[in-house]
Design a protein around this motif. Structure first.
Motif, PDB file in Angstrom:
ATOM      1  N   THR A   1       2.475   6.153  -3.359  1.00  0.00           N
ATOM      2  CA  THR A   1       3.244   7.240  -3.333  1.00  0.00           C
ATOM      3  C   THR A   1       4.027   6.934  -5.323  1.00  0.00           C
ATOM      4  O   THR A   1       5.251   7.628  -5.398  1.00  0.00           O
ATOM      5  CB  THR A   1       5.206   6.627  -2.658  1.00  0.00           C
ATOM      6  N   SER A   2       3.874   5.662  -5.894  1.00  0.00           N
ATOM      7  CA  SER A   2       4.129   5.670  -7.017  1.00  0.00           C
ATOM      8  C   SER A   2       3.145   5.033  -7.909  1.00  0.00           C
ATOM      9  O   SER A   2       2.008   4.523  -7.639  1.00  0.00           O
ATOM     10  CB  SER A   2       5.377   4.337  -7.369  1.00  0.00           C
ATOM     11  N   ALA A   3       4.085   4.620  -9.597  1.00  0.00           N
ATOM     12  CA  ALA A   3       2.795   4.481  -9.772  1.00  0.00           C
ATOM     13  C   ALA A   3       2.851   3.176 -10.172  1.00  0.00           C
ATOM     14  O   ALA A   3       2.288   2.385 -11.394  1.00  0.00           O
ATOM     15  CB  ALA A   3       2.882   4.850 -11.850  1.00  0.00           C
ATOM     16  N   LEU A   4       3.323   2.129  -9.473  1.00  0.00           N
ATOM     17  CA  LEU A   4       3.683   0.479  -9.772  1.00  0.00           C
ATOM     18  C   LEU A   4       2.339  -0.195  -8.757  1.00  0.00           C
ATOM     19  O   LEU A   4       1.274   0.220  -8.253  1.00  0.00           O
ATOM     20  CB  LEU A   4       4.716   0.589  -8.737  1.00  0.00           C
TER      21      LEU A   4
ATOM     22  N   GLU B   1       0.749  -1.350   0.023  1.00  0.00           N
ATOM     23  CA  GLU B   1      -0.192   0.522  -0.031  1.00  0.00           C
ATOM     24  C   GLU B   1       0.848   1.308  -0.283  1.00  0.00           C
ATOM     25  O   GLU B   1       0.562   2.072  -0.991  1.00  0.00           O
ATOM     26  CB  GLU B   1      -0.296   0.244   1.236  1.00  0.00           C
ATOM     27  N   SER B   2       2.064   1.178   1.047  1.00  0.00           N
ATOM     28  CA  SER B   2       2.909   3.108   1.053  1.00  0.00           C
ATOM     29  C   SER B   2       3.079   2.166  -1.173  1.00  0.00           C
ATOM     30  O   SER B   2       3.735   4.183  -1.418  1.00  0.00           O
ATOM     31  CB  SER B   2       3.872   2.387   2.161  1.00  0.00           C
TER      32      SER B   2
END
Lengths: 222, 261
Positions: free
Chosen positions: B140-143, B135-136
């Protein structure tokens, strides 16, 4: 008894032929140790072929004494086996320093024996005994120096060849040493030559085992 | 002469037998030394990772309990100071700036402490910790990070195993982003009565596993060391341009039922 000698001689010659071909096919270019041993096998095979050719001519009532071949073979055999062990012992400084002098001195002694003591038409038992004792010393030296080393596959194959050399030359030492003594005693002469043929057969079988091991290792890694 | 031949042959045979026996002894000794070296290396590795984890735990605890609590005290005091600074506009501005810095520092301390030892892993176990990690990353990214947890038996897992598997997942995700340039990662955690399976897959650049062995990078080496430490089996699959997948199988030891978290 003569049949036994023929069977064993032919078996060992057949094995010599196979070993020579296999050595030239697989081991010749692998390292210098095998190169010199291949040379020994080739020379042995050539001598055997020439002896057989001469024997057939002898049977056609052309009396040819082929003992000079043995004089020649003694020198070549000594050089090739010494060079074979030179590849093994070359790390030892003393050996490296004196080996070529040693080869020259022994060849000098063999030639001197052929000129002054036992002529080319006689059995060169002195020279044979000397070279055989040297070969036994080489083989024993190998075992003494190698007994502390780790045994890898190349080392294993050389150990088999070394065992073959030690067994054959130790067993046949007295046969060649006293060959001039019992040369005229037909029955005794034959018994010992049958025994020598048996030892040579064992020698060739052990060499064959070394080649077999080489092939096994190659197929395991390939 | 016959006796001479027999003596010579016996001596030659004795030499060969003696040599073979001494070689066997040397070989056995070498194997023993090798085994000892291997055991020593394993112990070293085990202690190294254990110390590393203990140190992380200590630093995380110190950051949370010592630095974190003191920062909170400063934060409270700043509140009091702000009330008194209302009379002086210049001072109020400075206090606001300090507030910003203090809030950032509290957040950073919390994040560092969290990264060093995620409290979720400590309190709720591996599955929840991986879920939180995913989730983190997604926040924070488009992953695109998918995590599936399938559990047929609720069997407790040894803490050391959980920590190591979590660190492996962290390292794998980091590698997928950094080296593999992956946009999608799938993680599956399957647990039954006998074993725990962790399957990891990404759609990144992939690599030749034979080339990986020649490289001296610490990432994969660290993963293998951790797997070795918990005695888990793994199989790696990757091809250039075809992503990367790693399957880890951790068989529960017979006495693991007695081990509590």
């Amino acid at each position: 008894m003569s049949t036994w000698q023929t069977v064993m001689s032919l078996s060992s010659e057949f094995l010599l032929l196979i070993n020579t071909v296999l050595f030239l096919l697989y081991l010749w270019r692998h390292s210098n140790v095998y190169k010199y041993f291949s040379g020994l096998l080739v020379v042995s095979l050539l001598i055997e072929i020439i002896t057989h050719v001469m024997w057939f001519q002898h049977k056609e009532n052309k009396q040819i004494n082929n003992l000079y071949l043995l004089h020649f073979y003694t020198v070549v055999e000594f050089i090739l086996i010494t060079l074979f062990y030179d590849q093994i012992f070359k790390k030892h400084t003393t050996w490296r320093k004196y080996v070529y002098w040693f080869i020259c001195i022994v060849i000098g002694l063999i030639i001197a024996n052929s000129i002054f003591l036992q002529k080319l038409t006689e059995y060169n038992s002195y020279a044979k005994t000397l070279t055989q004792l040297i070969f036994i010393a080489y083989a024993t030296g190998y075992f003494l120096t190698a007994s502390h080393n780790k045994m890898d596959s190349t080392f294993k194959r050389i150990t088999i060849i070394n065992s073959a050399i030690l067994l054959y030359y130790s067993g046949s030492l007295f046969i060649f040493m006293f060959s001039n003594v019992f040369f005229d005693l037909d029955e005794v002469h034959l018994i010992f030559w049958v025994f020598n043929a048996l030892l040579y057969l064992i020698f060739q079988l052990l060499v064959f085992t070394a080649i077999w091991q080489f092939r096994q290792t190659k197929s395991t890694y390939s | 002469m016959t006796i001479g031949i027999l003596i010579m042959l016996s001596l030659a045979l004795a030499f060969i037998v003696f040599f073979n026996r001494s070689q066997r002894k040397i070989l056995a000794e070498q194997m023993r030394v090798q085994q000892l070296k291997l055991e020593h290396q394993e112990n070293l590795l085990y202690n190294n990772i254990k110390t590393q984890e203990e140190e992380r735990k200590r630093i995380a605890k110190d950051l949370h309990d010592e630095v974190g609590s003191k920062l909170n005290v400063i934060h409270l005091n700043l509140h009091r100071l702000r009330k008194n600074a209302a009379v002086s506009p210049g001072l109020e501005e400075t206090v606001s700036d300090i507030f910003g810095v203090i809030n950032d520092t509290i957040d950073t301390t919390r994040r560092i402490s969290h990264d060093l030892l995620p409290p979720t892993l400590e309190n709720f176990g591996l599955a929840d910790a991986i879920k939180e990690l995913c989730e983190s990353y997604q926040r924070t990214s488009a992953l695109d990070l998918q995590f599936d947890h399938l559990q047929s038996e609720n069997r407790p897992i040894e803490k050391m195993v959980e920590v190591n598997l979590f660190r492996i997942i962290q390292e794998l995700i980091s590698n997928s982003i950094k080296h593999g340039q992956a946009s999608q990662i799938n993680i599956r955690l399957l647990a039954n009565n006998k074993e725990l399976r962790l399957e990891y897959q990404d759609n990144g650049l992939g690599f030749d596993p034979d080339q990986l062995k020649k490289k001296t990078g610490l990432g994969m080496q660290n993963i293998e060391s951790r797997l070795q430490m918990i005695q888990a089996q793994h199989s790696l699959d990757s091809k250039p341009g075809a992503g990367f997948s790693l399957s880890i199988k951790y068989p529960f030891p017979d006495d693991s039922l007695s081990l509590s978290r």
